[in-house]
Structure formats: structure tokens, C-alpha cells
Design a protein around this motif. Structure first.
Motif, PDB file in Angstrom:
ATOM      1  N   UNK A  60       0.724  -1.196   0.130  1.00 46.20           N
ATOM      2  CA  UNK A  60      -0.109  -0.048  -0.087  1.00 46.20           C
ATOM      3  C   UNK A  60       0.829   1.189   0.032  1.00 46.20           C
ATOM      4  N   UNK A  61       1.864   1.348   0.862  1.00 44.92           N
ATOM      5  CA  UNK A  61       2.872   2.173   0.664  1.00 44.92           C
ATOM      6  C   UNK A  61       3.351   2.708  -0.594  1.00 44.92           C
ATOM      7  N   UNK A  62       3.804   1.723  -1.435  1.00 39.94           N
ATOM      8  CA  UNK A  62       4.233   1.801  -2.671  1.00 39.94           C
ATOM      9  C   UNK A  62       3.302   2.313  -3.587  1.00 39.94           C
ATOM     10  N   UNK A  63       2.141   1.842  -3.620  1.00 40.35           N
ATOM     11  CA  UNK A  63       0.929   2.351  -4.285  1.00 40.35           C
ATOM     12  C   UNK A  63       0.659   4.116  -4.036  1.00 40.35           C
ATOM     13  N   UNK A  64       0.802   4.173  -2.826  1.00 45.33           N
ATOM     14  CA  UNK A  64       0.707   5.584  -2.333  1.00 45.33           C
ATOM     15  C   UNK A  64       1.808   6.477  -2.938  1.00 45.33           C
ATOM     16  N   UNK A  65       3.084   6.106  -2.758  1.00 47.48           N
ATOM     17  CA  UNK A  65       4.106   6.698  -3.300  1.00 47.48           C
ATOM     18  C   UNK A  65       4.276   6.988  -4.902  1.00 47.48           C
ATOM     19  N   UNK A  66       3.524   5.811  -5.501  1.00 52.32           N
ATOM     20  CA  UNK A  66       3.261   5.832  -6.845  1.00 52.32           C
ATOM     21  C   UNK A  66       2.352   7.135  -7.485  1.00 52.32           C
ATOM     22  N   UNK A  67       1.331   6.971  -6.672  1.00 47.61           N
ATOM     23  CA  UNK A  67       0.094   7.841  -6.870  1.00 47.61           C
ATOM     24  C   UNK A  67       0.620   9.365  -6.610  1.00 47.61           C
ATOM     25  N   UNK A  68       1.213   9.408  -5.466  1.00 50.80           N
ATOM     26  CA  UNK A  68       1.720  10.774  -5.226  1.00 50.80           C
ATOM     27  C   UNK A  68       2.905  11.315  -6.153  1.00 50.80           C
ATOM     28  N   UNK A  90       2.751  10.551  -9.262  1.00 49.42           N
ATOM     29  CA  UNK A  90       1.999  10.856 -10.522  1.00 49.42           C
ATOM     30  C   UNK A  90       1.371  12.364 -10.261  1.00 49.42           C
ATOM     31  N   UNK A  91       0.935  12.588  -9.071  1.00 50.26           N
ATOM     32  CA  UNK A  91       0.120  13.987  -8.878  1.00 50.26           C
ATOM     33  C   UNK A  91       1.274  15.143  -8.564  1.00 50.26           C
ATOM     34  N   UNK A  92       2.661  14.700  -8.450  1.00 50.86           N
ATOM     35  CA  UNK A  92       3.609  15.627  -7.966  1.00 50.86           C
ATOM     36  C   UNK A  92       2.992  16.331  -6.600  1.00 50.86           C
ATOM     37  N   UNK A  93       2.749  15.449  -5.595  1.00 49.92           N
ATOM     38  CA  UNK A  93       2.268  15.770  -4.506  1.00 49.92           C
ATOM     39  C   UNK A  93       2.951  15.250  -3.425  1.00 49.92           C
ATOM     40  N   UNK A  94       3.029  15.438  -2.171  1.00 55.58           N
ATOM     41  CA  UNK A  94       3.776  14.740  -0.939  1.00 55.58           C
ATOM     42  C   UNK A  94       2.463  13.764  -0.614  1.00 55.58           C
ATOM     43  N   UNK A  95       2.978  12.488  -0.227  1.00 53.07           N
ATOM     44  CA  UNK A  95       2.215  11.370   0.278  1.00 53.07           C
ATOM     45  C   UNK A  95       0.929  11.967   1.080  1.00 53.07           C
ATOM     46  N   UNK A  96       1.397  12.813   1.974  1.00 48.32           N
ATOM     47  CA  UNK A  96       0.485  13.211   3.178  1.00 48.32           C
ATOM     48  C   UNK A  96      -0.527  14.090   2.405  1.00 48.32           C
ATOM     49  N   UNK A  97      -0.350  14.602   1.368  1.00 48.23           N
ATOM     50  CA  UNK A  97      -1.332  15.352   0.538  1.00 48.23           C
ATOM     51  C   UNK A  97      -2.070  14.901  -0.355  1.00 48.23           C
ATOM     52  N   UNK A  98      -2.106  13.708  -0.783  1.00 50.57           N
ATOM     53  CA  UNK A  98      -2.598  12.958  -1.893  1.00 50.57           C
ATOM     54  C   UNK A  98      -4.252  13.150  -1.662  1.00 50.57           C
ATOM     55  N   UNK A  99      -4.612  12.943  -0.615  1.00 51.28           N
ATOM     56  CA  UNK A  99      -6.152  12.907  -0.242  1.00 51.28           C
ATOM     57  C   UNK A  99      -6.799  14.423  -0.815  1.00 51.28           C
ATOM     58  N   UNK A 100      -6.035  15.619  -0.427  1.00 53.16           N
ATOM     59  CA  UNK A 100      -6.424  16.931  -0.927  1.00 53.16           C
ATOM     60  C   UNK A 100      -6.442  17.165  -2.261  1.00 53.16           C
ATOM     61  N   UNK A 101      -5.359  16.707  -2.750  1.00 57.77           N
ATOM     62  CA  UNK A 101      -5.029  16.791  -4.052  1.00 57.77           C
ATOM     63  C   UNK A 101      -6.040  15.864  -4.887  1.00 57.77           C
ATOM     64  N   UNK A 102      -6.491  14.840  -4.514  1.00 59.58           N
ATOM     65  CA  UNK A 102      -7.483  13.996  -5.213  1.00 59.58           C
ATOM     66  C   UNK A 102      -8.656  14.782  -5.242  1.00 59.58           C
ATOM     67  N   UNK A 103      -9.211  15.503  -3.986  1.00 59.17           N
ATOM     68  CA  UNK A 103     -10.368  16.430  -3.947  1.00 59.17           C
ATOM     69  C   UNK A 103     -10.589  17.355  -4.838  1.00 59.17           C
TER      70      UNK A 103
END
Length: 218
Positions: free
Chosen positions: A171-179, A181-194
């Protein structure tokens, strides 16, 4: 009585060597002991009984005869991992019929033969015939994955030890991959996704409005 099945017949008098596959056995010991810890904590906190247990290659499920909220499960998970950090001893004791009347223990059914009790100091005492780790520290980590209502109670899924580590790493690797792609810190991907969802919604609304204007002009 332990019975082993083999693929071919052995000659009478031959010498054989049996080996336990610890790459399979140890993760099961970790997960099964984790189930004891969580069930014991849930019983002590809420009085619920563990009425079902299943262990597969990728998940452990426990069935309880009561409802547990997300906050309840979060508390159970914290206390379960504290029991792991405490590296508590785990002991096994045998009782002949009628000699365990003064012992408070958990059991899914009445046992009239020799009783095998597994005790995790200060956490749980349960009738069980399975193998467990010697101390709670060997479990490493306990992670509750989720829960759903089941037959008037709750079915809780968890992983522990190596299996939990592998799952959390995935799951951590998936989060890192998504972050990334979004050019965002892992802690901020929820806000970025919103924000992306909001932009998508606005874009769809604008497209719908343009289509309506187009059809009006035809």
C-alpha cells in the motif's frame, strides 16, 4: 494424535526425517497469536465472544457477536500493538477434566477432554490446540484491515507479522506511485485528489452547459 499423510508408501523399518516448513508455519503462528490478542482485548473491553475464525493465505477473519465501531476497532488495534511491544510471554498449560473450574478462559465450545489453555500474560486465556509464538514481540505488528456487519455481529479482518508488513509495504508503494504522478507529497494526496474531483466536476458541468448552448443554436 498427530497423523501425517504422504505421497508414497514407506517400507516398514525405514528411517524418515520430518521437517516443519517454517516459511509457512511462522506467519501462521504470528497471525493466529494476533487473533488471540485481539479477541482477548475485545472480550475484556466489550464482553463479546469470538464465534468464528478463518485463516487463509492472505487474510485472517474473526467473527464477534456484537457491534464494533471504527473507534472501537482503532482502540483495539492500539492496545493489541502495545501488547506486542511489551513482548509478553505466552504459555501453554494442560488441565484434566474438572480441574479448570476456577480458571476464566475463552472457548468456542464446551470441552470435556484434556483442556489446553494458551495464556498471553494479562491479555487473554483461551482454549486452543494450535501453535503460537513464544512471546508477543515475535508478532512484530498487528493491523486491522477492516470490518463489516455479519450475522448480527461483526466480521473483522486483520493481518500480523510478515504478512502485515508485506501488505502495508504494498500500500505504501501504491501511495508513493500515486503521489509521484500527482506531484504531491504522500500526506497531501487526499487533498490533491479532492481538488482533481472538483475540477472534473466543474469541467463536466461546463461541457454540459456548452452542449446545451450548442443545441439551442441549432
Amino acid at each position: 494424535v498427530v497423523v501425517h499423510t504422504i505421497a508414497a508408501e514407506l517400507e516398514v523399518g525405514s528411517v524418515v526425517v520430518g521437517k516443519v516448513d517454517m516459511s509457512v508455519r511462522f506467519p501462521r503462528m504470528q497471525n493466529h497469536t494476533a487473533e488471540h490478542i485481539c479477541s482477548g482485548i475485545i472480550h475484556s473491553l466489550f464482553g463479546y465472544e469470538n464465534i468464528g475464525f478463518h485463516m487463509s493465505a492472505d487474510e485472517i477473519t474473526m467473527d464477534f457477536n456484537g457491534i464494533l465501531t471504527p473507534e472501537d476497532l482503532s482502540k483495539v488495534e492500539i492496545l493489541a500493538n502495545r501488547a506486542v511491544y511489551a513482548n509478553l510471554p505466552i504459555s501453554v498449560k494442560f488441565y484434566e477434566p474438572g480441574t479448570a473450574a476456577d480458571v476464566a478462559y475463552r472457548s468456542k465450545k464446551e470441552i470435556k477432554t484434556t483442556l489446553r489453555l494458551v495464556e498471553i500474560e494479562g491479555v487473554d486465556i483461551c482454549a486452543c490446540c494450535a501453535p503460537h509464538v513464544s512471546r508477543t514481540g515475535e508478532i512484530g505488528i498487528i493491523k486491522i484491515l477492516g470490518a463489516q456487519k455479519y450475522k448480527g455481529g461483526m466480521r473483522v479482518s486483520l493481518l500480523a507479522g510478515e504478512m502485515a508488513f508485506n501488505e502495508l509495504t504494498k500500500h505504501y508503494n501504491n501511495v508513493k506511485s500515486i503521489s509521484n504522478s500527482l506531484s504531491s507529497h504522500p500526506d497531501d494526496i487526499c487533498k490533491r485528489f479532492e481538488l482533481l474531483q472538483s475540477d472534473l466536476y466543474n469541467t463536466k458541468a461546463e461541457r454540459t452547459a456548452i452542449k446545451q448552448q450548442y443545441y439551442t443554436l441549432l
